[in-house]
Design a protein around this motif. Structure first.
Motif, PDB file in Angstrom:
ATOM      1  N   SER A 101      -4.454  -6.032   2.008  1.00 25.21           N
ATOM      2  CA  SER A 101      -5.383  -4.943   2.278  1.00 25.21           C
ATOM      3  C   SER A 101      -5.224  -3.800   1.304  1.00 25.21           C
ATOM      4  O   SER A 101      -4.168  -3.234   1.164  1.00 25.21           O
ATOM      5  CB  SER A 101      -5.144  -4.432   3.704  1.00 25.21           C
ATOM      6  OG  SER A 101      -5.994  -3.376   3.989  1.00 25.21           O
ATOM      7  N   GLY A 102      -6.308  -3.484   0.606  1.00 25.28           N
ATOM      8  CA  GLY A 102      -6.327  -2.340  -0.279  1.00 25.28           C
ATOM      9  C   GLY A 102      -5.820  -2.604  -1.668  1.00 25.28           C
ATOM     10  O   GLY A 102      -6.048  -1.821  -2.584  1.00 25.28           O
ATOM     11  N   ASP A 155      -1.693   1.450   5.544  1.00 25.14           N
ATOM     12  CA  ASP A 155      -1.464   0.190   4.831  1.00 25.14           C
ATOM     13  C   ASP A 155      -1.923   0.408   3.397  1.00 25.14           C
ATOM     14  O   ASP A 155      -3.104   0.629   3.143  1.00 25.14           O
ATOM     15  CB  ASP A 155      -2.246  -0.947   5.483  1.00 25.14           C
ATOM     16  CG  ASP A 155      -1.958  -2.303   4.855  1.00 25.14           C
ATOM     17  OD1 ASP A 155      -1.356  -2.351   3.757  1.00 25.14           O
ATOM     18  OD2 ASP A 155      -2.341  -3.332   5.456  1.00 25.14           O
ATOM     19  N   GLY A 206      -1.342  -1.828   0.850  1.00 22.63           N
ATOM     20  CA  GLY A 206      -1.483  -3.073   0.114  1.00 22.63           C
ATOM     21  C   GLY A 206      -0.221  -3.448  -0.646  1.00 22.63           C
ATOM     22  O   GLY A 206       0.878  -3.000  -0.320  1.00 22.63           O
ATOM     23  N   ARG A 216       1.496  -8.598   8.049  1.00 26.24           N
ATOM     24  CA  ARG A 216       0.379  -7.674   8.163  1.00 26.24           C
ATOM     25  C   ARG A 216       0.490  -6.928   9.485  1.00 26.24           C
ATOM     26  O   ARG A 216       1.153  -7.392  10.424  1.00 26.24           O
ATOM     27  CB  ARG A 216      -0.954  -8.400   8.061  1.00 26.24           C
ATOM     28  CG  ARG A 216      -1.272  -9.299   9.220  1.00 26.24           C
ATOM     29  CD  ARG A 216      -2.597 -10.014   9.018  1.00 26.24           C
ATOM     30  NE  ARG A 216      -2.845 -10.958  10.091  1.00 26.24           N
ATOM     31  CZ  ARG A 216      -3.661 -11.995   9.991  1.00 26.24           C
ATOM     32  NH1 ARG A 216      -4.279 -12.238   8.853  1.00 26.24           N
ATOM     33  NH2 ARG A 216      -3.849 -12.809  11.016  1.00 26.24           N
ATOM     34  N   VAL A 239      -3.632  -0.396  12.374  1.00 26.20           N
ATOM     35  CA  VAL A 239      -3.556   0.377  11.131  1.00 26.20           C
ATOM     36  C   VAL A 239      -4.367   1.662  11.289  1.00 26.20           C
ATOM     37  O   VAL A 239      -5.530   1.629  11.691  1.00 26.20           O
ATOM     38  CB  VAL A 239      -4.113  -0.427   9.935  1.00 26.20           C
ATOM     39  CG1 VAL A 239      -4.087   0.416   8.662  1.00 26.20           C
ATOM     40  CG2 VAL A 239      -3.322  -1.712   9.731  1.00 26.20           C
ATOM     41  N   ASN A 289      -6.361   2.263   5.736  1.00 25.65           N
ATOM     42  CA  ASN A 289      -6.051   1.493   4.530  1.00 25.65           C
ATOM     43  C   ASN A 289      -6.228   2.408   3.321  1.00 25.65           C
ATOM     44  O   ASN A 289      -7.280   3.023   3.146  1.00 25.65           O
ATOM     45  CB  ASN A 289      -6.986   0.283   4.407  1.00 25.65           C
ATOM     46  CG  ASN A 289      -6.696  -0.760   5.466  1.00 25.65           C
ATOM     47  OD1 ASN A 289      -5.653  -1.385   5.468  1.00 25.65           O
ATOM     48  ND2 ASN A 289      -7.636  -0.939   6.387  1.00 25.65           N
TER      49      ASN A 289
END
Length: 208
Positions: free
Chosen positions: A7-8, A147, A149, A156, A160, A163
């Motif tokens: 993510s990201g 998060d 990344g 994971r 969250v 992101n």
């Protein structure tokens, strides 16, 4: 909690010096995560909160208070020190060792593990090892404020707050007013080449 989410990581990074979350954003994220935890687990029965030192424990207290406000339940809460479980312990031979403080039986409980910033996943791996040395929870769910990344392990988050795309040479830091003496915020800051990118240490108290 395992998975291959990046993510990201593939998005354009947020510029260094940016404030990605201010105090109001953090409060809203905590409120949203609290509702998501309660919805996902059909209430608060059997839940306990464990925050990873040195910022996750403060977030755990914020979540605890919000869940108590919503559900009227005083969940067990603890703090987890992972210093000696880190896979870079020998490289960073003298980490600031704090104290795990979990004063309840984690066996059979659903543990909500809480951290400020999810990055490579190595901190969470260390936290899982530390938890399993204490007991055998029924399940572990991961809640993070940010998060960013760049995952290196198949981990994971279940919950969250935000992101935040980032570059590997940047650090994403949570500052808390009660700890740092500055307005609570999540900021993108630069790091020197070769420096360790991780949670900001707690400031030392005068006289210690």
């Amino acid at each position: 909690m395992s998975g291959s989410s990046q993510s990201g990581a593939a998005e354009a990074s947020v510029p260094t010096g940016s404030v990605c979350m201010d105090a109001d954003d953090i409060t809203r994220a905590i409120t949203r995560i609290a509702h998501q935890i309660l919805e996902s687990n059909k209430g608060a029965t059997g839940l306990a909160l464990v925050g990873i030192l040195t910022r996750g424990d403060y977030l755990a207290k914020m979540l605890h208070d919000k869940i108590e406000e919503i559900e009227g339940v005083d969940l067990p809460i603890g703090a987890l020190d992972i210093s000696f479980y880190r896979d870079d312990y020998l490289e960073h031979f003298s980490p600031e060792v704090l104290s795990t403080d979990i004063r309840f039986d984690i066996n059979g409980k659903t543990i909500i593990l809480i951290d400020d910033v999810l990055y490579t996943g190595r901190t969470i791996r260390a936290a899982l090892d530390a938890l399993m040395d204490i007991g055998r929870p029924r399940a572990v769910q991961l809640a993070v404020l940010v998060d960013r990344g760049h995952r290196e392990l198949p981990i994971r988050a279940d919950y969250v707050g935000k992101n935040v795309p980032s570059a590997s040479e940047q650090a994403v830091r949570l500052f808390l007013e009660e700890v740092d003496g500055v307005p609570s915020a999540v900021e993108i800051i630069s790091t020197d080449d070769g420096s360790h990118i991780g949670s900001a240490p707690l400031p030392r108290i005068k006289g210690e």
